[in-house]
Design a protein around this motif. Sequence first.
Motif, PDB file in Angstrom:
ATOM      1  N   TYR A 130       1.141  -1.212   0.216  1.00  0.00           N
ATOM      2  CA  TYR A 130       0.259   0.456   0.168  1.00  0.00           C
ATOM      3  C   TYR A 130       1.441   1.655  -0.045  1.00  0.00           C
ATOM      4  O   TYR A 130       0.039   1.888  -0.808  1.00  0.00           O
ATOM      5  CB  TYR A 130      -0.954   0.046   1.021  1.00  0.00           C
ATOM      6  N   VAL A 131       1.782   0.802   0.561  1.00  0.00           N
ATOM      7  CA  VAL A 131       3.525   2.194   1.015  1.00  0.00           C
ATOM      8  C   VAL A 131       3.500   2.747  -0.124  1.00  0.00           C
ATOM      9  O   VAL A 131       3.329   3.374  -1.355  1.00  0.00           O
ATOM     10  CB  VAL A 131       4.163   2.579   1.841  1.00  0.00           C
ATOM     11  N   ARG A 167       1.240   4.055  -3.654  1.00  0.00           N
ATOM     12  CA  ARG A 167       1.094   5.928  -2.744  1.00  0.00           C
ATOM     13  C   ARG A 167       1.864   6.752  -3.290  1.00  0.00           C
ATOM     14  O   ARG A 167       3.165   6.535  -3.485  1.00  0.00           O
ATOM     15  CB  ARG A 167       1.032   6.322  -1.588  1.00  0.00           C
ATOM     16  N   LYS A 168       1.465   7.325  -4.471  1.00  0.00           N
ATOM     17  CA  LYS A 168       2.565   7.180  -5.807  1.00  0.00           C
ATOM     18  C   LYS A 168       2.510   8.871  -4.878  1.00  0.00           C
ATOM     19  O   LYS A 168       3.806  10.052  -5.070  1.00  0.00           O
ATOM     20  CB  LYS A 168       1.788   8.023  -7.124  1.00  0.00           C
ATOM     21  N   ASP A 169       2.011   9.564  -4.176  1.00  0.00           N
ATOM     22  CA  ASP A 169       2.037  10.918  -3.401  1.00  0.00           C
ATOM     23  C   ASP A 169       2.953  11.009  -1.946  1.00  0.00           C
ATOM     24  O   ASP A 169       3.215  11.836  -1.401  1.00  0.00           O
ATOM     25  CB  ASP A 169       0.824  11.608  -2.572  1.00  0.00           C
ATOM     26  N   PHE A 170       3.858   9.643  -2.302  1.00  0.00           N
ATOM     27  CA  PHE A 170       4.425   9.261  -0.326  1.00  0.00           C
ATOM     28  C   PHE A 170       5.963   9.572  -1.416  1.00  0.00           C
ATOM     29  O   PHE A 170       6.333   9.053  -2.547  1.00  0.00           O
ATOM     30  CB  PHE A 170       4.571   8.323  -0.288  1.00  0.00           C
ATOM     31  N   SER A 171       6.685  10.209  -0.364  1.00  0.00           N
ATOM     32  CA  SER A 171       8.033  10.847  -1.387  1.00  0.00           C
ATOM     33  C   SER A 171       8.886   9.442  -1.114  1.00  0.00           C
ATOM     34  O   SER A 171       9.719   9.696  -2.105  1.00  0.00           O
ATOM     35  CB  SER A 171       8.408  11.802  -0.976  1.00  0.00           C
ATOM     36  N   SER A 212      -6.619   9.270  10.435  1.00  0.00           N
ATOM     37  CA  SER A 212      -4.868   8.795  10.147  1.00  0.00           C
ATOM     38  C   SER A 212      -4.741   7.872   9.076  1.00  0.00           C
ATOM     39  O   SER A 212      -5.539   6.490   8.537  1.00  0.00           O
ATOM     40  CB  SER A 212      -4.233   8.595  11.216  1.00  0.00           C
ATOM     41  N   GLU A 213      -3.515   7.836   8.480  1.00  0.00           N
ATOM     42  CA  GLU A 213      -2.899   6.396   7.779  1.00  0.00           C
ATOM     43  C   GLU A 213      -3.630   5.840   7.856  1.00  0.00           C
ATOM     44  O   GLU A 213      -3.432   4.794   7.551  1.00  0.00           O
ATOM     45  CB  GLU A 213      -1.845   6.913   7.419  1.00  0.00           C
ATOM     46  N   ILE A 214      -2.865   4.734   9.678  1.00  0.00           N
ATOM     47  CA  ILE A 214      -3.105   4.052   9.460  1.00  0.00           C
ATOM     48  C   ILE A 214      -5.007   3.153   9.608  1.00  0.00           C
ATOM     49  O   ILE A 214      -4.910   2.378   9.343  1.00  0.00           O
ATOM     50  CB  ILE A 214      -2.541   3.750  11.190  1.00  0.00           C
ATOM     51  N   ARG A 229       0.404  13.208  -9.206  1.00  0.00           N
ATOM     52  CA  ARG A 229       0.229  14.030  -7.921  1.00  0.00           C
ATOM     53  C   ARG A 229       1.478  14.118  -7.233  1.00  0.00           C
ATOM     54  O   ARG A 229       1.876  14.185  -7.419  1.00  0.00           O
ATOM     55  CB  ARG A 229      -0.377  12.520  -7.146  1.00  0.00           C
ATOM     56  N   LYS A 230       0.676  15.580  -6.855  1.00  0.00           N
ATOM     57  CA  LYS A 230       2.081  16.024  -6.837  1.00  0.00           C
ATOM     58  C   LYS A 230       2.169  15.551  -5.339  1.00  0.00           C
ATOM     59  O   LYS A 230       1.507  14.707  -4.062  1.00  0.00           O
ATOM     60  CB  LYS A 230       1.507  17.810  -5.660  1.00  0.00           C
ATOM     61  N   LYS A 231       3.935  15.572  -4.391  1.00  0.00           N
ATOM     62  CA  LYS A 231       4.357  14.825  -3.586  1.00  0.00           C
ATOM     63  C   LYS A 231       3.893  15.834  -1.607  1.00  0.00           C
ATOM     64  O   LYS A 231       4.238  16.845  -1.976  1.00  0.00           O
ATOM     65  CB  LYS A 231       5.986  15.183  -3.795  1.00  0.00           C
ATOM     66  N   ASN A 232       3.197  15.364  -1.584  1.00  0.00           N
ATOM     67  CA  ASN A 232       3.716  15.929   0.477  1.00  0.00           C
ATOM     68  C   ASN A 232       4.921  16.209   1.183  1.00  0.00           C
ATOM     69  O   ASN A 232       5.712  15.135   0.583  1.00  0.00           O
ATOM     70  CB  ASN A 232       2.563  15.044   1.233  1.00  0.00           C
ATOM     71  N   ARG A 233       4.359  16.702   2.006  1.00  0.00           N
ATOM     72  CA  ARG A 233       6.330  16.674   2.871  1.00  0.00           C
ATOM     73  C   ARG A 233       6.050  15.274   3.289  1.00  0.00           C
ATOM     74  O   ARG A 233       5.173  14.485   2.899  1.00  0.00           O
ATOM     75  CB  ARG A 233       5.960  17.416   4.230  1.00  0.00           C
ATOM     76  N   MET A 234       7.723  15.376   4.068  1.00  0.00           N
ATOM     77  CA  MET A 234       8.076  13.566   4.728  1.00  0.00           C
ATOM     78  C   MET A 234       6.480  12.784   5.486  1.00  0.00           C
ATOM     79  O   MET A 234       5.631  13.697   6.179  1.00  0.00           O
ATOM     80  CB  MET A 234       8.353  13.343   5.584  1.00  0.00           C
ATOM     81  N   ASN A 235       5.044  11.279   4.599  1.00  0.00           N
ATOM     82  CA  ASN A 235       4.161  11.678   5.424  1.00  0.00           C
ATOM     83  C   ASN A 235       4.328   9.795   6.588  1.00  0.00           C
ATOM     84  O   ASN A 235       5.074   9.118   5.654  1.00  0.00           O
ATOM     85  CB  ASN A 235       3.474  10.765   4.877  1.00  0.00           C
ATOM     86  N   GLY A 252       2.626   8.813   9.120  1.00  0.00           N
ATOM     87  CA  GLY A 252       1.765   7.755   8.599  1.00  0.00           C
ATOM     88  C   GLY A 252       2.036   6.635   7.647  1.00  0.00           C
ATOM     89  O   GLY A 252       2.022   5.483   8.467  1.00  0.00           O
ATOM     90  N   LEU A 253       2.573   6.622   6.932  1.00  0.00           N
ATOM     91  CA  LEU A 253       2.613   5.917   5.721  1.00  0.00           C
ATOM     92  C   LEU A 253       4.413   5.297   6.490  1.00  0.00           C
ATOM     93  O   LEU A 253       4.397   4.295   6.063  1.00  0.00           O
ATOM     94  CB  LEU A 253       2.631   6.394   4.339  1.00  0.00           C
TER      95      LEU A 253
END
Lengths: 295, 313
Positions: A97-98, A101-105, A179-181, B15-21, B23-24
């Motif tokens: 899942y992580v 998620r393309k928006d996760f750096s 929250s994400e979790i 998709r725009k990248k967020n700051r460090m997430n 939670g993920l």
Amino acid sequence: MIQSRKEKIASNIITLIFIILALFCVVPIFYILAASLSDEITLSREGYSLLPRGFSLEAFRFVLESPKAILNAYAVTIFVTIVGTVVSLLFTAMFAYVIARKDFSLSRIFSFMVFFSMLFNGGLVPTYIMMTQYYNVKDTVLALIIPYIIMPWHVFLMKGFLADIPVSLIEAAKIDGASEIKTFFKIVLPITKPALATVGLFIAFTYWNDWYQSMLYIDKALLNSLQFYLYRIMNNIQYLSSSMMAGNISIDTSSMPSETARMVLCVLAAGPMLVIFPFFQKYFVKGLTVGAVKG
Amino acid sequence: MASKIKKPVLASKGRKKNRMNWGLFLLAIPGLFFLVGYYYIPLFGLIIPFKKMDVAKGIFRSDWCGFDNFKFFFQSPDVWTVTRNTIGLNVLFIVITLTVSVLVALGLYEMSKKKVKLFQTCFFVPYFISWVVASYIVYALLSPDLGVIPNILEKLGMSVPNFYNEPKYWTAILILSYIWKHVGYNALIFYATLVGMDSALHEAAAIDGASKFQRIKYICLPYLMPIIVLMGVLMIGKIFYADFGMFYFLPRNSGTLYPVTDVIDTYVFRMLRVMGNIGMSSAVGLYQSAVGFILVLITNMIVKKRNEDYALF
């Protein structure tokens, strides 16, 4: 759709080929099943066949009469399969899942790490030395579980499914303040059922059918897994009788149904998976989507 | 697929990248822990082949010995045999399995749902049989006195070979066993991809008068191509690794069959467990990993040259 005559003939030929292929896949297994139900003496005179030779439950009775070693092997395998599958499936789904998620750096880096581990690894010896010298899991049940917790290919199967979840769903959850979790467990997991069922079955299958890790890391007879036990008695039927003797029953080895008893063990080892998998089949097509490996 | 209006999904680009997430990141930790622990930390062990390994001293404090371990392996007469067997059989496995699986998937795609379910179940059964059990099945079919095939040959009045002593049959036996076990799984992956295809494409083609064969050639195959390439490249990366269970169990460790059935993995295993030669087995391990990896890079480069979209990286 209207079929032309030619197409109809072609489709009949294809069906015929498929029937032959299906028989090729299934029939060999029936020889084992028939042998397990055969009478030892008739079998050793007439050979293997599709129907039991002189129907007899003697071999089953023999194997189950003093089942200590077998029950123990079953217990090890069932424990490893259940614990391993639950842990592996959860961690695989979370990780997949992580990286979906393309928006996760870090998603690209993590994704590459999974991919790279499929292409390049330390190999048998370094892994063996790490596991035995540094992680100290030799002769423990952990040695049977750890190796399959994250399997790169399963991460990709899972990611392939998760990548198609609509963004709006996650964003709605976010707006509601989850929250994400919490989003993962309450929203993502429930709609991932086909992938969880499919990948979960493959993980369970990997644990159930494993003999390799036992062969590498297990010396204690108490931790023999089912497949490993089967392998041990493959060339050495004495191993079967000696482990039976441990159950305090003396056995006359000459009258032992050795050939048929081995086949009984095959049936006992392969049976459960073959009975279970058709129930999961309806999820296969949806669950087996291979995602993009690239980023 | 341009006709398909895509809803934004998780994997959509741009998709725009967020700051460090965090939670993920937290969700990724357990997976990361096992990934690094099991696949990455052992990479330090890749220095073992260059060491005179002394278990008491551990990996890092053992003495260096240069390329001695490699020299030893590459000078042994077996290296050529096991390398040839491994690569030769793997090439056959890859080509035949991919071809058969794609054909099966295309066949399934044209069938009714009911038939698909039945065939899919049959094809999948062998996948769930371990090589240990499979070796008993092969034994029931081939064993010299009791086997099914020798019995049939005898009834037909033909001479009966002892399969476990005749290397010449084993290439075919191994290929058949491999297909038996793997076709169901691979075909299903291709089939699942085909099912995901937009049916509008087929309808449009049918209106334009395309025959079934044309539709398969111009719509289905191109649609499958990326997955075929992916599976192919992954298999090529493993071309120096043999399916250990298969080669270890099916020939029942029969010495006379080694010229055909002995592969790098069974060789390394014997080196390690029977002879306890850590240095040499690790040298072979590195040889497998490194050459496999280089092959993947080359394949990917070739694929990239021909069609940018199909490349893996």
